[in-house]
Design a protein around this motif. Structure first.
Motif, mmCIF file in Angstrom:
data_model
loop_
_atom_site.group_PDB
_atom_site.id
_atom_site.type_symbol
_atom_site.label_atom_id
_atom_site.label_comp_id
_atom_site.label_asym_id
_atom_site.label_seq_id
_atom_site.Cartn_x
_atom_site.Cartn_y
_atom_site.Cartn_z
ATOM 1 N N ARG A 44 0.855 -1.189 0.000
ATOM 2 C CA ARG A 44 0.000 0.000 0.000
ATOM 3 C C ARG A 44 0.892 1.240 0.000
ATOM 4 O O ARG A 44 1.708 1.418 0.889
ATOM 5 C CB ARG A 44 -0.909 0.011 1.220
ATOM 6 C CG ARG A 44 -1.969 -1.064 1.181
ATOM 7 C CD ARG A 44 -2.914 -0.954 2.358
ATOM 8 N NE ARG A 44 -3.431 0.385 2.559
ATOM 9 C CZ ARG A 44 -4.586 0.845 2.081
ATOM 10 N NH1 ARG A 44 -5.340 0.039 1.361
ATOM 11 N NH2 ARG A 44 -4.996 2.046 2.328
ATOM 12 N N TYR A 45 0.693 2.093 -0.989
ATOM 13 C CA TYR A 45 1.457 3.324 -1.115
ATOM 14 C C TYR A 45 0.536 4.524 -1.046
ATOM 15 O O TYR A 45 -0.675 4.408 -1.211
ATOM 16 C CB TYR A 45 2.194 3.368 -2.463
ATOM 17 C CG TYR A 45 3.407 2.479 -2.533
ATOM 18 C CD1 TYR A 45 4.654 2.952 -2.165
ATOM 19 C CD2 TYR A 45 3.297 1.170 -2.972
ATOM 20 C CE1 TYR A 45 5.767 2.143 -2.238
ATOM 21 C CE2 TYR A 45 4.404 0.355 -3.046
ATOM 22 C CZ TYR A 45 5.639 0.841 -2.677
ATOM 23 O OH TYR A 45 6.747 0.041 -2.746
ATOM 24 N N ILE A 46 1.136 5.670 -0.830
ATOM 25 C CA ILE A 46 0.438 6.949 -0.858
ATOM 26 C C ILE A 46 1.286 7.903 -1.697
ATOM 27 O O ILE A 46 2.510 7.799 -1.687
ATOM 28 C CB ILE A 46 0.192 7.496 0.581
ATOM 29 C CG1 ILE A 46 -0.744 8.685 0.578
ATOM 30 C CG2 ILE A 46 1.475 7.856 1.262
ATOM 31 C CD1 ILE A 46 -2.183 8.310 0.462
ATOM 32 N N ILE A 47 0.631 8.770 -2.431
ATOM 33 C CA ILE A 47 1.371 9.735 -3.254
ATOM 34 C C ILE A 47 0.893 11.141 -2.903
ATOM 35 O O ILE A 47 -0.277 11.351 -2.608
ATOM 36 C CB ILE A 47 1.189 9.433 -4.759
ATOM 37 C CG1 ILE A 47 2.210 10.190 -5.585
ATOM 38 C CG2 ILE A 47 -0.206 9.760 -5.227
ATOM 39 C CD1 ILE A 47 2.329 9.689 -7.009
ATOM 40 N N ARG A 48 1.824 12.065 -2.869
ATOM 41 C CA ARG A 48 1.520 13.476 -2.603
ATOM 42 C C ARG A 48 2.245 14.330 -3.617
ATOM 43 O O ARG A 48 3.334 13.990 -4.070
ATOM 44 C CB ARG A 48 1.949 13.890 -1.200
ATOM 45 C CG ARG A 48 1.185 13.212 -0.102
ATOM 46 C CD ARG A 48 -0.237 13.759 -0.027
ATOM 47 N NE ARG A 48 -0.954 13.159 1.074
ATOM 48 C CZ ARG A 48 -2.018 12.382 0.928
ATOM 49 N NH1 ARG A 48 -2.481 12.106 -0.264
ATOM 50 N NH2 ARG A 48 -2.629 11.876 1.957
ATOM 51 N N LEU A 49 1.620 15.448 -3.960
ATOM 52 C CA LEU A 49 2.231 16.411 -4.858
ATOM 53 C C LEU A 49 2.648 17.632 -4.058
ATOM 54 O O LEU A 49 1.912 18.099 -3.186
ATOM 55 C CB LEU A 49 1.249 16.842 -5.949
ATOM 56 C CG LEU A 49 1.171 15.940 -7.180
ATOM 57 C CD1 LEU A 49 0.757 14.546 -6.844
ATOM 58 C CD2 LEU A 49 0.263 16.543 -8.203
ATOM 59 N N ASP A 50 3.827 18.105 -4.333
ATOM 60 C CA ASP A 50 4.348 19.306 -3.700
ATOM 61 C C ASP A 50 4.622 20.318 -4.808
ATOM 62 O O ASP A 50 4.861 19.944 -5.952
ATOM 63 C CB ASP A 50 5.641 18.974 -2.934
ATOM 64 C CG ASP A 50 6.093 20.111 -2.049
ATOM 65 O OD1 ASP A 50 5.251 20.921 -1.632
ATOM 66 O OD2 ASP A 50 7.302 20.190 -1.781
ATOM 67 N N TYR A 51 4.596 21.588 -4.465
ATOM 68 C CA TYR A 51 4.759 22.651 -5.449
ATOM 69 C C TYR A 51 5.994 23.458 -5.100
ATOM 70 O O TYR A 51 6.072 24.020 -4.013
ATOM 71 C CB TYR A 51 3.549 23.580 -5.438
ATOM 72 C CG TYR A 51 2.245 22.839 -5.389
ATOM 73 C CD1 TYR A 51 1.613 22.459 -6.552
ATOM 74 C CD2 TYR A 51 1.654 22.506 -4.177
ATOM 75 C CE1 TYR A 51 0.422 21.770 -6.512
ATOM 76 C CE2 TYR A 51 0.464 21.817 -4.123
ATOM 77 C CZ TYR A 51 -0.150 21.460 -5.296
ATOM 78 O OH TYR A 51 -1.331 20.765 -5.254
ATOM 79 N N GLN A 52 6.929 23.505 -6.000
ATOM 80 C CA GLN A 52 8.136 24.298 -5.787
ATOM 81 C C GLN A 52 8.457 25.046 -7.063
ATOM 82 O O GLN A 52 8.377 24.495 -8.153
ATOM 83 C CB GLN A 52 9.322 23.398 -5.413
ATOM 84 C CG GLN A 52 9.188 22.703 -4.098
ATOM 85 C CD GLN A 52 9.195 23.674 -2.936
ATOM 86 O OE1 GLN A 52 9.941 24.640 -2.925
ATOM 87 N NE2 GLN A 52 8.337 23.421 -1.964
ATOM 88 N N GLN A 87 6.186 9.697 -3.213
ATOM 89 C CA GLN A 87 5.458 8.460 -2.935
ATOM 90 C C GLN A 87 6.177 7.699 -1.838
ATOM 91 O O GLN A 87 7.405 7.714 -1.764
ATOM 92 C CB GLN A 87 5.423 7.642 -4.224
ATOM 93 C CG GLN A 87 4.641 6.381 -4.164
ATOM 94 C CD GLN A 87 4.507 5.798 -5.554
ATOM 95 O OE1 GLN A 87 3.469 5.907 -6.148
ATOM 96 N NE2 GLN A 87 5.560 5.189 -6.067
ATOM 97 N N LYS A 88 5.399 7.035 -0.979
ATOM 98 C CA LYS A 88 5.991 6.154 0.032
ATOM 99 C C LYS A 88 4.952 5.140 0.455
ATOM 100 O O LYS A 88 3.770 5.271 0.148
ATOM 101 C CB LYS A 88 6.501 6.954 1.228
ATOM 102 C CG LYS A 88 5.430 7.503 2.141
ATOM 103 C CD LYS A 88 6.074 8.106 3.367
ATOM 104 C CE LYS A 88 5.032 8.488 4.388
ATOM 105 N NZ LYS A 88 5.605 8.843 5.659
ATOM 106 N N GLU A 89 5.439 4.133 1.176
ATOM 107 C CA GLU A 89 4.507 3.151 1.714
ATOM 108 C C GLU A 89 3.639 3.832 2.758
ATOM 109 O O GLU A 89 4.098 4.685 3.513
ATOM 110 C CB GLU A 89 5.267 1.975 2.338
ATOM 111 C CG GLU A 89 5.860 1.053 1.292
ATOM 112 C CD GLU A 89 6.382 -0.235 1.907
ATOM 113 O OE1 GLU A 89 5.644 -0.866 2.695
ATOM 114 O OE2 GLU A 89 7.522 -0.593 1.580
ATOM 115 N N ASP A 90 2.375 3.449 2.778
ATOM 116 C CA ASP A 90 1.404 4.054 3.689
ATOM 117 C C ASP A 90 1.736 3.641 5.125
ATOM 118 O O ASP A 90 1.657 2.470 5.474
ATOM 119 C CB ASP A 90 0.004 3.586 3.304
ATOM 120 C CG ASP A 90 -1.089 4.347 4.034
ATOM 121 O OD1 ASP A 90 -0.777 5.168 4.903
ATOM 122 O OD2 ASP A 90 -2.266 4.116 3.707
#
Length: 188
Positions: A44-52, A87-90
């Motif tokens: 199980r993974y989770i993904i997040r978007l960051d803005y730079q 992305q990383k494991e949840d």
């Protein structure tokens, strides 16, 4: 597995990517043209978007190191795009906080990306649409199969002639949707 998808809303993009993770497909690469590469996984993974905004090579390496220290893996994406995919494991600690100023700058950059090409297409359209006829004038006087042959022959040229006008509409819609996102961000 590769998927093509274009997003006007960054939050919807993150949501779609997480839906793919829930289906068992981990994102491995994103390109700047809307092509996402996935591979099958059992974890199980989770993904997040960051803005730079634009980062120098040294600043980018430092930025990347900080996130990697907290267990996030950087997904190769468009280097100058401003959006960073993590992305990383949840493990329950799944939030990345991107500051509002960098999000605001991202939307401003998208506004300029749609404004200037739209203006160029509008200027070009005004030049080529001086003659309001799309089809050759003699076409409408033809009869029977000769009419249909000429009609089908000229139709691709008509579509090419209409393309700049259609691009103006596309860029206008893109600009409007991006401006709405930018305005909503400013109101919060």
């Amino acid at each position: 597995m590769k998927r093509f998808k274009v997003f006007f809303n960054i939050e919807k993009e993150e949501q779609w990517l997480n839906e793919q993770l829930q289906k068992g497909f981990r994102c491995t690469q994103v390109n700047g043209y809307g092509m996402y590469t996935f591979e099958k996984t059992d974890k199980r993974y989770i993904i997040r978007l960051d803005y730079q905004d634009k980062l120098s090579k040294e600043a980018f390496e430092e930025y990347k190191g900080i996130y990697e220290d907290f267990g996030w893996n950087y997904i190769k994406g468009p280097w100058l795009g401003g959006k960073r995919f993590w992305q990383k494991e949840d493990d329950g600690q799944n939030e990345i906080f991107s500051d509002r100023q960098s999000q605001s700058n991202y939307y401003k950059r998208l506004l300029s990306y749609s404004f200037w090409p739209g203006m160029l297409c509008l200027a070009y359209s005004s030049m080529i649409y001086k003659d309001t006829r799309l089809y050759h004038g003699d076409l409408w006087g033809m009869n029977g199969s000769l009419f249909w042959k000429a009609f089908f022959f000229e139709t691709p040229f008509v579509l090419v002639k209409l393309l700049p006008g259609l691009m103006v509409i596309f860029f206008s819609i893109f600009y409007y949707k991006t401006y709405r996102q930018y305005a909503m961000l400013k109101e919060k």
